[in-house]
Design a protein around this motif. Structure first.
Motif, PDB file in Angstrom:
ATOM      1  N   SER A  12       0.830  -1.192   0.000  1.00  0.00           N
ATOM      2  CA  SER A  12       0.000   0.000   0.000  1.00  0.00           C
ATOM      3  C   SER A  12       0.868   1.247   0.000  1.00  0.00           C
ATOM      4  N   PHE A  13       0.592   2.140  -0.909  1.00  0.00           N
ATOM      5  CA  PHE A  13       1.319   3.406  -0.961  1.00  0.00           C
ATOM      6  C   PHE A  13       0.482   4.523  -0.360  1.00  0.00           C
ATOM      7  N   GLU A  14      -0.761   4.182   0.027  1.00  0.00           N
ATOM      8  CA  GLU A  14      -1.660   5.245   0.460  1.00  0.00           C
ATOM      9  C   GLU A  14      -2.154   5.076   1.883  1.00  0.00           C
ATOM     10  N   GLU A  15      -2.525   3.853   2.231  1.00  0.00           N
ATOM     11  CA  GLU A  15      -3.104   3.650   3.548  1.00  0.00           C
ATOM     12  C   GLU A  15      -2.175   2.802   4.405  1.00  0.00           C
TER      13      GLU A  15
ATOM     14  N   ALA B 242       1.852   6.596  -6.686  1.00  0.00           N
ATOM     15  CA  ALA B 242       2.298   7.441  -5.576  1.00  0.00           C
ATOM     16  C   ALA B 242       3.800   7.662  -5.642  1.00  0.00           C
ATOM     17  N   LEU B 243       4.500   6.760  -6.304  1.00  0.00           N
ATOM     18  CA  LEU B 243       5.935   6.921  -6.495  1.00  0.00           C
ATOM     19  C   LEU B 243       6.256   8.222  -7.204  1.00  0.00           C
ATOM     20  N   PHE B 244       5.401   8.590  -8.158  1.00  0.00           N
ATOM     21  CA  PHE B 244       5.660   9.810  -8.926  1.00  0.00           C
ATOM     22  C   PHE B 244       5.517  11.042  -8.052  1.00  0.00           C
ATOM     23  N   ALA B 245       4.605  10.932  -7.099  1.00  0.00           N
ATOM     24  CA  ALA B 245       4.418  12.068  -6.209  1.00  0.00           C
ATOM     25  C   ALA B 245       5.544  12.123  -5.177  1.00  0.00           C
ATOM     26  N   GLY B 246       6.089  10.973  -4.820  1.00  0.00           N
ATOM     27  CA  GLY B 246       7.069  10.929  -3.745  1.00  0.00           C
ATOM     28  C   GLY B 246       8.503  11.089  -4.199  1.00  0.00           C
ATOM     29  N   LEU B 247       8.756  10.812  -5.444  1.00  0.00           N
ATOM     30  CA  LEU B 247      10.147  10.840  -5.909  1.00  0.00           C
ATOM     31  C   LEU B 247      10.286  11.740  -7.121  1.00  0.00           C
ATOM     32  N   GLU B 248      11.462  12.323  -7.219  1.00  0.00           N
ATOM     33  CA  GLU B 248      11.750  13.132  -8.402  1.00  0.00           C
ATOM     34  C   GLU B 248      12.244  12.224  -9.517  1.00  0.00           C
TER      35      GLU B 248
END
Lengths: 106, 569
Positions: free
Chosen positions: B75-78, B149-155
């Motif tokens: 889970s990347f969200e919850e 969510a990886l795209f939001a968390g990493l450059e």
């Protein structure tokens, strides 16, 4: 670099770093070399480096929320800091470790 | 649908067909003909609130429960505890599964602000985690929710893209069947275009609001190496988890039965040529407010339950308790059937879901409960475009027909004589149409039942009055006289008048009879008198004759005496 002297340090001044890598890849080796060089330059005598190879101990990945490798974590002094990548960009590493103010990083 | 099934196995001589992993989600397995491609990742995309996470969890939990497949939920969200709480309402006990080593939940936390990037990186850390989780429990199923969510968390999205490609290759190499969820993007399936990397199976979830009613829909956009249902199918998320409802039109090839079952009202059975409804037929009961449509439906259900058949009552206007109470007042005890487990109520407001969803829900309930009769009370509660309502009902009727379920639909009709378009459309789907009407005359309303049609049997064409008594519906013979059909008190009055007329006629006859009797008595007396007179006259005459003889004798004696005295010697 005189900025290193402005680093807010722990009482005993020790910086505890942990570097997560996955196998002996070129990126891993570069990261280890880069980290050692930076520490010698800025934290001579008051740092410890722990290298964790996730290929050997994969169970440690979840605990420190490792997604990308290499990941450098500053465990002490608090707060926890993390820097990812092969640490080739020295300035970003120092920013990430709070060793120089964020604003000066470009 | 059937064409696609046959198309799925074009020939046995080819390479072994694609193996599939059942998702355990009813309906989804049906429309993908077996499940998701085994050992390959499937992309499930949809906007927020579509149920992507629930699909994923259901896939894992059912996989573990039904197929013994351990699973990994990344889970990347919850967080794990949030997830556990969120799915507890569906009856999923994640903690238990985790304790039994059937499930690993790994929460991946990424905060862009906390991560400084200094040089090249890769996602080997994620791979290691995933690989470790898979290996620990021997997972066969993996869910990545939401990998974007990886795209939001990493450059460095270029690195991420190549790493994602590697991730999917990694999943394939691991041989796990994976669901990768992604947010719906503008103009493309996913926000970051990751559908590019997952090419085996793509499922789109949608949450559409039409006329303030939300309907969740699912569509299999692509499924490499397999045929699949191509339409949008509604799906439900409720206390029973996720249910997808591939609504297959059964066509018109269903078996028919010539078995007849009672309508639950003796008088109504008598009006139908075969003394009841054919099993598996669709019955429409239309009528204006207060004509007893629900009562007729309840009588039908009561009769079915009394025969020991399972019944399902869809109530769209009243709650189950209300229906039971109201039917109790006309002497129909539904509670005992409910207690006996023969009767199940499903009550919902029509506006709660869209038509599709209602149909889907009813379909699922029918599948789960497997009743032999159902009641939908009323279908007129569904407001909306006639075409849509009609299509929904057609499919419901088809579902019932294909399963041999006798369905009774009630419909509230306007009080006028004219049939609305909706009624006309619906009625053509029905095998039997019973119209309940309120006849208004002489300052009162009376309930009259008539059979407008009954396919495959002769039936009474008569209007029949009925009453809702405290022991159910009672049919009353309608007075059909020279003045037309009379009902209610008019009928009673007319009957009284007829009885009076009959009575007075009877009285007249009796009176005449008495007069005649008297006359006869008088005449007989006269005859007797005359006879007596005659007899007395006769007696007189006889007496006179005898006197004469005496006199003659006397005279002769006198004469001889006198001659003696004169001395005629």
């Amino acid at each position: 670099m005189s900025a290193a002297h402005d680093v807010p340090l722990d009482d005993d001044g020790q910086v505890h770093l942990r570097l997560y890598v996955a196998g002996q890849t070129p990126k891993s080796l570069a990261a280890i070399a880069n980290l050692k060089r930076l520490c010698e330059e800025h934290l001579a005598g008051r740092y410890t480096i722990e290298v964790v190879d996730l290929q050997v101990t994969p169970q440690l990945a979840a605990g420190d929320q490792i997604v990308a490798v290499p990941t450098l974590i500053r465990r002490l002094p608090p707060p926890l800091r993390r820097v990812i990548g092969d640490l080739s960009n020295a300035e970003r590493v120092l920013v990430g470790l709070d060793m120089i103010p964020r604003s000066s990083a470009t | 649908m059937t064409d696609q099934v046959s198309a799925q196995n074009p020939g046995a001589h080819k390479a072994p067909p694609l193996r599939k992993t059942p998702t355990g989600i009813a309906g989804l397995d049906a429309l993908t003909f077996g499940g998701l491609p085994e050992g390959r990742p499937t992309l499930m995309c949809g906007a927020a609130g579509c149920g992507k996470t629930l699909f994923g969890i259901t896939f894992l939990v059912k996989g573990s429960e039904d197929h013994g497949d351990p699973g990994v939920f990344m889970s990347f969200e919850e967080r794990q505890d949030e997830l556990t709480t969120n799915v507890a309402s569906l009856g999923f006990d994640l903690d238990d599964l985790i304790a039994r080593k059937k499930l690993v939940v790994d929460y991946v936390r990424l905060e862009r602000g906390e991560i400084e990037q200094a040089g090249d990186y890769d996602l080997e850390g994620l791979f290691v985690r995933l690989g470790h989780a898979i290996d620990t429990i021997g997972a066969k199923r993996v869910v990545l929710d939401t990998v974007e969510a990886l795209f939001a968390g990493l450059e460095d999205s270029a690195t991420l893209r190549s790493e994602l490609r590697r991730l999917f290759a990694f999943l394939k190499a691991k041989g796990v069947t994976a669901i990768v969820t992604a947010e719906r993007g503008e103009g493309q399936l996913t926000r970051y275009g990751i559908e590019e990397y997952v090419s085996d199976c793509v499922i789109l979830l949608d949450n559409r609001v039409i006329d303030q009613v939300t309907t969740r829909r699912l569509r299999v956009i692509k499924y490499r190496g397999s045929s699949h249902g191509t339409n949008e199918y509604p799906f439900l998320i409720d206390e029973q988890g996720v249910t997808v409802l591939p609504i297959t039109s059964a066509g018109l090839a269903h078996e028919v039965s010539s078995e007849v079952i009672s309508a639950g009202v003796a008088g109504l059975d008598a009006m139908l040529g075969r003394h009841g409804y054919y099993r598996g037929s669709s019955v429409l009961v239309s009528g204006s407010a207060g004509t007893g449509k629900s009562t007729l439906a309840a009588s039908f259900v009561d009769a079915a339950c009394a025969r020991g058949e399972r019944s399902l009552y869809f109530a769209f206007e009243e709650s189950a308790a209300q229906v039971i109470r109201n039917m109790g007042s006309v002497g129909i005890d539904l509670q005992r059937h409910r207690d006996a487990g023969l009767l199940v109520f499903e009550a919902a407001r029509p506006s709660l879901y869209g038509f599709e969803m209602h149909l889907a829900r009813m379909h699922r309930d029918i599948e789960t409960y497997n009743p032999s009769v159902i009641v939908v009370d009323p279908i007129s509660a569904f407001r909306g475009p006639a075409v849509e309502v009609n299509a929904t009902l057609l499919r419901l009727a088809d579902i019932c027909k294909s399963r041999g379920i006798t369905a009774l639909f009630t419909s509230l009709s306007s009080t006028g004589d004219a049939m609305t378009d909706g009624e006309r459309d619906v009625s053509s789907l029905m095998d039997i149409w019973i119209a309940l009407t309120d006849l208004e005359a002489n300052g009162e309303r009376n309930r009259v039942l008539s059979l407008l049609k009954a396919r495959g049997m002769s039936h009474s064409k008569q209007l029949r009055e009925y009453r809702l008594t405290d022991h159910g519906i009672e049919m009353v013979p309608v007075y059909v006289g020279p003045d037309g059909v009379l009902t209610g008190t008019a009928r009673v009055a007319q009957e009284a008048r007829e009885r009076e007329a009959e009575q007075s006629r009877q009285d007249r006859i009796t009176a005449r009879r008495r007069v005649l009797e008297r006359r006869r008595v008088a005449v007989e007396r006269q005859i007797a008198e005359l006879q007596a007179e005659l007899e007395s006259e006769e007696a007189e005459v006889t007496r006179m004759g005898e006197q004469d003889e005496v006199d003659a004798t006397n005279r002769h004696a006198d004469r001889s005496l006198m001659s003696t005295l004169r001395g005629d010697l």
